[in-house]
Design an enzyme around this catalytic site. Structure first.
Site, short mmCIF file in Angstrom:
data_model
loop_
_atom_site.label_atom_id
_atom_site.label_comp_id
_atom_site.label_asym_id
_atom_site.label_seq_id
_atom_site.Cartn_x
_atom_site.Cartn_y
_atom_site.Cartn_z
N SER A 138 0.83 -1.20 0.00
CA SER A 138 0.00 0.00 0.00
C SER A 138 0.86 1.25 0.00
O SER A 138 1.88 1.30 0.70
CB SER A 138 -0.90 0.02 1.24
OG SER A 138 -1.55 1.27 1.37
N TYR A 151 -3.74 -0.87 9.66
CA TYR A 151 -3.59 -1.25 8.26
C TYR A 151 -2.14 -1.12 7.78
O TYR A 151 -1.58 -2.06 7.20
CB TYR A 151 -4.50 -0.39 7.38
CG TYR A 151 -4.35 -0.66 5.91
CD1 TYR A 151 -4.69 -1.89 5.36
CD2 TYR A 151 -3.86 0.33 5.05
CE1 TYR A 151 -4.55 -2.14 4.01
CE2 TYR A 151 -3.71 0.09 3.70
CZ TYR A 151 -4.06 -1.14 3.18
OH TYR A 151 -3.92 -1.39 1.84
#
Length: 244
Positions: A138, A151
């Site tokens: 990410s 996350y």
């Protein structure tokens, strides 16, 4: 690696980046193997992509299901050339607000499951003398944002697994690469583990700058072909290197 006639296994293939990547590798001449939990979507995608596509319902957090899926692929094609670890999920919460069970589940999907997949295919790739693994991380790991600790920590762990694996597997002819997507127009923001309202607000605010999943898929195909260590789609003003 040349994609034509190669066998490419894509996790999280039923939507978003995974679905777009399945399209991209098939267009490049590869035989796609689609893994996800939603069988109806997998079947629809396989029908759309053509006859030489294998759809296997699989929970990638389950070692037994992963081993069974890899065995099915090996029996059908005799090899696995590329693994694209795309399955994942988000979680938005402050440090004080992270539910531990949610965090464990997130780590299981975003960090442990890619390792399970890698361990399942590496022996085949070693025997072949070649292989390619692309782990979808990410762009959020390139900066620090409130509410992102759960996350980004799960994806940052995946980053280190990938980098160490690249070193360890180089002599076996196996490349391990990382891609860091930017905000992407997918179902991701509507399926977060927690913090749905915050995620949806972010998705609405990012409509004008979100990338199409096809762009991420294109970059994944480039990584397979070049074997580069990593790439990102994060604009420079957000801490990345992307000029597009």
């Amino acid at each position: 690696m040349e994609l034509k006639n190669s066998v490419v296994l894509v996790t999280g293939a039923s939507s978003g980046i995974g679905e777009a990547t399945a399209h991209a590798v098939v267009q490049a001449g590869a035989r796609a193997v689609l893994l996800a939990r939603r069988q109806d979507r997998l079947d629809d995608l396989a029908l759309e992509l053509g006859s030489d596509v294998l759809a296997i319902p699989c929970d990638v957090t389950s070692p037994a299901e992963v081993q069974k899926a890899v065995q099915i692929v090996q029996e059908k094609y005799g090899r696995i050339d590329v693994l694209i670890n795309n399955a994942g999920q988000g979680l938005y919460a402050t440090i004080e607000g992270i539910y531990i069970d949610d965090f464990r589940g997130l780590l299981n999907l975003n960090t442990v499951a890619p390792l399970i997949m890698m361990q399942a295919v590496i022996p085949l790739m070693r025997a072949q003398g070649a292989g390619c693994i692309v782990n979808v991380s990410s762009g959020a790991t390139l900066a620090t944002y409130p509410g992102s600790a759960a996350y980004t920590s799960s994806k940052s762990a995946l980053n280190m697994i990938s980098k160490v694996a690249r070193l360890e597997l180089a002599d076996a002819g196996i490349t391990v690469s990382l891609i860091h997507p930017f905000m992407t127009a997918t179902e991701f923001y509507g399926s977060v583990k927690s913090g749905l309202n915050t995620a949806q607000e972010q998705a609405v605010g990012a409509t004008s700058i979100a990338h199409p999943p096809s762009l991420v898929a294109h970059m994944i195909v480039n990584l397979i072909r070049t074997g580069d260590e990593e790439t990102d789609l994060v604009p420079k003003e957000y801490g990345g290197s992307f000029d597009g």
